[in-house]
Design a protein around this motif. Structure first.
Motif, PDB file in Angstrom:
ATOM      1  N   ILE A   4      20.510  43.050 -31.963  1.00 10.04           N
ATOM      2  CA  ILE A   4      19.344  42.175 -32.086  1.00 10.04           C
ATOM      3  C   ILE A   4      19.848  40.757 -32.310  1.00 10.04           C
ATOM      4  N   PHE A   5      19.442  39.856 -31.414  1.00  9.47           N
ATOM      5  CA  PHE A   5      19.933  38.477 -31.467  1.00  9.47           C
ATOM      6  C   PHE A   5      18.836  37.534 -30.985  1.00  9.47           C
ATOM      7  N   GLU A   6      18.464  36.562 -31.834  1.00 10.43           N
ATOM      8  CA  GLU A   6      17.440  35.576 -31.482  1.00 10.43           C
ATOM      9  C   GLU A   6      16.150  36.233 -30.963  1.00 10.43           C
ATOM     10  N   LYS A   7      15.633  37.201 -31.708  1.00  9.44           N
ATOM     11  CA  LYS A   7      14.401  37.941 -31.364  1.00  9.44           C
ATOM     12  C   LYS A   7      14.528  38.779 -30.089  1.00  9.44           C
ATOM     13  N   GLN A   8      15.740  38.880 -29.568  1.00 11.77           N
ATOM     14  CA  GLN A   8      15.982  39.630 -28.336  1.00 11.77           C
ATOM     15  C   GLN A   8      16.817  40.856 -28.680  1.00 11.77           C
ATOM     16  N   TRP A   9      16.476  42.019 -28.122  1.00  9.53           N
ATOM     17  CA  TRP A   9      17.308  43.201 -28.378  1.00  9.53           C
ATOM     18  C   TRP A   9      17.847  43.746 -27.074  1.00  9.53           C
ATOM     19  N   PHE A  10      19.068  44.272 -27.113  1.00  7.32           N
ATOM     20  CA  PHE A  10      19.709  44.789 -25.908  1.00  7.32           C
ATOM     21  C   PHE A  10      20.885  45.693 -26.270  1.00  7.32           C
ATOM     22  N   TYR A  11      21.375  46.410 -25.261  1.00  7.15           N
ATOM     23  CA  TYR A  11      22.564  47.260 -25.414  1.00  7.15           C
ATOM     24  C   TYR A  11      23.699  46.643 -24.604  1.00  7.15           C
ATOM     25  N   LEU A  12      24.918  46.664 -25.151  1.00  6.02           N
ATOM     26  CA  LEU A  12      26.055  46.005 -24.498  1.00  6.02           C
ATOM     27  C   LEU A  12      26.813  46.891 -23.500  1.00  6.02           C
ATOM     28  N   ASP A  13      26.355  48.137 -23.310  1.00  5.36           N
ATOM     29  CA  ASP A  13      27.075  49.086 -22.444  1.00  5.36           C
ATOM     30  C   ASP A  13      27.451  48.494 -21.082  1.00  5.36           C
ATOM     31  N   ASN A  14      26.478  47.813 -20.433  1.00  3.95           N
ATOM     32  CA  ASN A  14      26.718  47.311 -19.078  1.00  3.95           C
ATOM     33  C   ASN A  14      27.640  46.093 -19.039  1.00  3.95           C
ATOM     34  N   ALA A  15      27.966  45.526 -20.198  1.00  4.45           N
ATOM     35  CA  ALA A  15      28.841  44.351 -20.227  1.00  4.45           C
ATOM     36  C   ALA A  15      30.312  44.751 -20.080  1.00  4.45           C
ATOM     37  N   ILE A  19      33.988  39.969 -16.917  1.00  8.42           N
ATOM     38  CA  ILE A  19      34.834  38.948 -17.553  1.00  8.42           C
ATOM     39  C   ILE A  19      34.014  38.151 -18.563  1.00  8.42           C
ATOM     40  N   TYR A  20      34.730  37.526 -19.529  1.00 11.78           N
ATOM     41  CA  TYR A  20      34.053  36.660 -20.496  1.00 11.78           C
ATOM     42  C   TYR A  20      33.419  35.494 -19.740  1.00 11.78           C
ATOM     43  N   GLY A  21      32.272  35.047 -20.223  1.00 11.19           N
ATOM     44  CA  GLY A  21      31.576  33.934 -19.577  1.00 11.19           C
ATOM     45  C   GLY A  21      30.528  34.396 -18.579  1.00 11.19           C
ATOM     46  N   THR A  22      30.426  35.735 -18.400  1.00 12.39           N
ATOM     47  CA  THR A  22      29.411  36.265 -17.482  1.00 12.39           C
ATOM     48  C   THR A  22      28.038  36.129 -18.120  1.00 12.39           C
ATOM     49  N   THR A  23      27.071  35.713 -17.308  1.00 12.02           N
ATOM     50  CA  THR A  23      25.695  35.587 -17.787  1.00 12.02           C
ATOM     51  C   THR A  23      24.913  36.819 -17.338  1.00 12.02           C
ATOM     52  N   PHE A  24      24.189  37.392 -18.287  1.00 14.08           N
ATOM     53  CA  PHE A  24      23.410  38.598 -18.010  1.00 14.08           C
ATOM     54  C   PHE A  24      21.923  38.347 -18.226  1.00 14.08           C
ATOM     55  N   GLU A  25      21.130  39.132 -17.524  1.00 19.12           N
ATOM     56  CA  GLU A  25      19.687  39.123 -17.747  1.00 19.12           C
ATOM     57  C   GLU A  25      19.345  40.397 -18.479  1.00 19.12           C
ATOM     58  N   VAL A  26      18.453  40.329 -19.458  1.00 17.90           N
ATOM     59  CA  VAL A  26      18.043  41.543 -20.172  1.00 17.90           C
ATOM     60  C   VAL A  26      16.875  42.146 -19.401  1.00 17.90           C
ATOM     61  N   THR A  27      17.106  43.337 -18.859  1.00 16.18           N
ATOM     62  CA  THR A  27      16.041  44.008 -18.102  1.00 16.18           C
ATOM     63  C   THR A  27      15.326  45.000 -19.004  1.00 16.18           C
ATOM     64  N   THR A  28      14.392  45.759 -18.432  1.00 17.87           N
ATOM     65  CA  THR A  28      13.619  46.727 -19.219  1.00 17.87           C
ATOM     66  C   THR A  28      14.537  47.725 -19.899  1.00 17.87           C
ATOM     67  N   GLY A  29      14.181  48.089 -21.117  1.00 16.57           N
ATOM     68  CA  GLY A  29      14.974  49.055 -21.885  1.00 16.57           C
ATOM     69  C   GLY A  29      16.204  48.435 -22.519  1.00 16.57           C
ATOM     70  N   GLY A  30      16.257  47.093 -22.516  1.00 19.04           N
ATOM     71  CA  GLY A  30      17.370  46.400 -23.171  1.00 19.04           C
ATOM     72  C   GLY A  30      18.686  46.481 -22.431  1.00 19.04           C
ATOM     73  N   ASN A  31      18.634  46.815 -21.122  1.00 18.86           N
ATOM     74  CA  ASN A  31      19.871  46.902 -20.341  1.00 18.86           C
ATOM     75  C   ASN A  31      20.266  45.529 -19.804  1.00 18.86           C
ATOM     76  N   LEU A  32      21.573  45.284 -19.735  1.00 20.18           N
ATOM     77  CA  LEU A  32      22.068  44.001 -19.217  1.00 20.18           C
ATOM     78  C   LEU A  32      22.414  44.127 -17.741  1.00 20.18           C
ATOM     79  N   GLN A  33      21.999  43.138 -16.962  1.00 14.59           N
ATOM     80  CA  GLN A  33      22.337  43.079 -15.540  1.00 14.59           C
ATOM     81  C   GLN A  33      22.934  41.703 -15.261  1.00 14.59           C
ATOM     82  N   PRO A  34      24.095  41.628 -14.565  1.00 17.92           N
ATOM     83  CA  PRO A  34      24.664  40.307 -14.267  1.00 17.92           C
ATOM     84  C   PRO A  34      23.651  39.447 -13.520  1.00 17.92           C
ATOM     85  N   LYS A  35      23.488  38.205 -13.976  1.00 20.22           N
ATOM     86  CA  LYS A  35      22.477  37.313 -13.392  1.00 20.22           C
ATOM     87  C   LYS A  35      22.993  36.753 -12.074  1.00 20.22           C
TER      88      LYS A  35
END
Length: 331
Positions: A4-15, A19-35
């Motif tokens: 939980i970070f800045e009122k946003q919740w997500f799971y880091l599994d997909n990260a 590489i470091y510096g990758t920007t992700f979008e938080v999709t449904t279910g708190g999953n990360l997808q590379p933007k």
């Protein structure tokens, strides 16, 4: 686990694997997808007002209700589109100055666009973060002050350094980063053990910890007077294990004698139990014995593990004492 970070919740599994510096979008279910990098299309020249004095913040300027926004999210409409809808449905947006419009868009993007960039931890990032969020944990140590300390302390690879800090391990981590795993650090600490909460956030490889030692402040006096010893800790990892096993044996005997007494007192009642019930109790007893054996085995293993850790701690303490006795630290 859920982050939980800045009122946003997500799971880091997909990260993992990116590489470091990758920007992700938080999709449904708190999953990360590379933007996907999308060029921001600049809309036609903005219509902007000349001043904001006639704009009244009465909460009535936005036509979209909370439910409307929720419905848009449920349809799968992304943050960028929601922000665009909010702009279009705002009665006062066109009257705002260009600066106020940019501020409005920025604020709405932060709220509705769930975008996260994962960066490599560093002294600069961690010290800024601690100072902004939990300054009390680092004694309100400013990041520019920390930079001065590292420079004036002449901290560099190959040095032998002594550090005494109560900043959750941030100063220690900063030193370890500068030394890059070369040289040795002895951390002095008050109380029962060193605090390294911030140090663990750096994500250093194991190699960096091989040359990190700790020594309690309470033992410095005895080290200087030559009376220092680690006899309070066990000398051999196996020493107490045998004693523990013997005591376990004694408790087992007590338990069996208690069981015998109970069995004798209930023999009369037991005679009335039918054959099937006897079979059931026998099964339960067998399970109990098995469970008891497993517990004993677990306890013995725990004791051995505890012994091993104490032995390692004693060894490390001896190493730290030997380094301090040389009295040749660089800083």
């Amino acid at each position: 686990r859920k982050i939980i970070f800045e009122k946003q919740w997500f799971y880091l599994d997909n990260a993992i694997g990116h590489i470091y510096g990758t920007t992700f979008e938080v999709t449904t279910g708190g999953n990360l997808q590379p933007k996907q990098e999308v060029e921001e299309t600049t809309t036609e020249t903005k219509e902007a007002g000349t001043d904001n004095r006639n704009i009244v913040d009465d909460g009535k300027s936005q036509k979209l209700t909370h439910d409307d926004i929720k419905a848009l999210k449920d349809k799968g409409i992304k943050g960028q589109e929601i922000v665009q809808q909010l702009i279009e449905n705002s009665t006062t947006f066109r009257d705002k100055t260009e600066f106020a419009q940019d501020k409005y868009i920025k604020k709405k993007k932060k709220k509705y666009e769930a975008v996260i960039t994962i960066v490599k931890p560093s002294t600069r990032i961690l010290s800024t973060m601690y100072y902004a969020r939990e300054p009390g944990k680092i004694n309100h140590l400013r990041y520019d002050t920390l930079a001065q300390m590292l420079t004036l302390g002449n901290i560099r690879a190959g040095n032998k350094m002594i550090v005494m800090e109560t900043c959750a391990g941030l100063v220690l981590g900063a030193m370890m980063e500068r030394m890059g795993g070369y040289g040795s650090i002895i951390q002095m600490y008050p109380g029962g053990g060193p605090v390294r909460a911030a140090t663990s956030c750096f994500g250093f490889p194991k190699l960096f910890f091989d040359n990190l030692h700790e020594f309690p402040l309470s033992k410095v006096d005895s080290l200087l007077s030559g009376t220092f010893s680690t006899e309070t800790l066990p000398s051999e990892p196996e020493d107490n294990a045998l004693v523990e096993e013997e005591s376990n044996g004694l408790t087992d005997e007590k338990q069996t004698s208690l069981q015998e007494a109970e069995e004798e007192s209930t023999t009369e009642a037991a005679m009335e139990i039918s054959q099937t019930e006897e079979q059931e109790t026998m099964d339960i007893n067998a399970e109990d014995v098995q469970c008891k054996e497993n517990k004993e085995k677990e306890n013995k293993e725990n004791v051995r593990e505890k012994q091993r850790k104490q032995w390692e701690r004693r060894k490390k303490l001896m190493e730290a004492a030997a380094l301090l006795r040389e009295k040749n630290a660089d800083g």
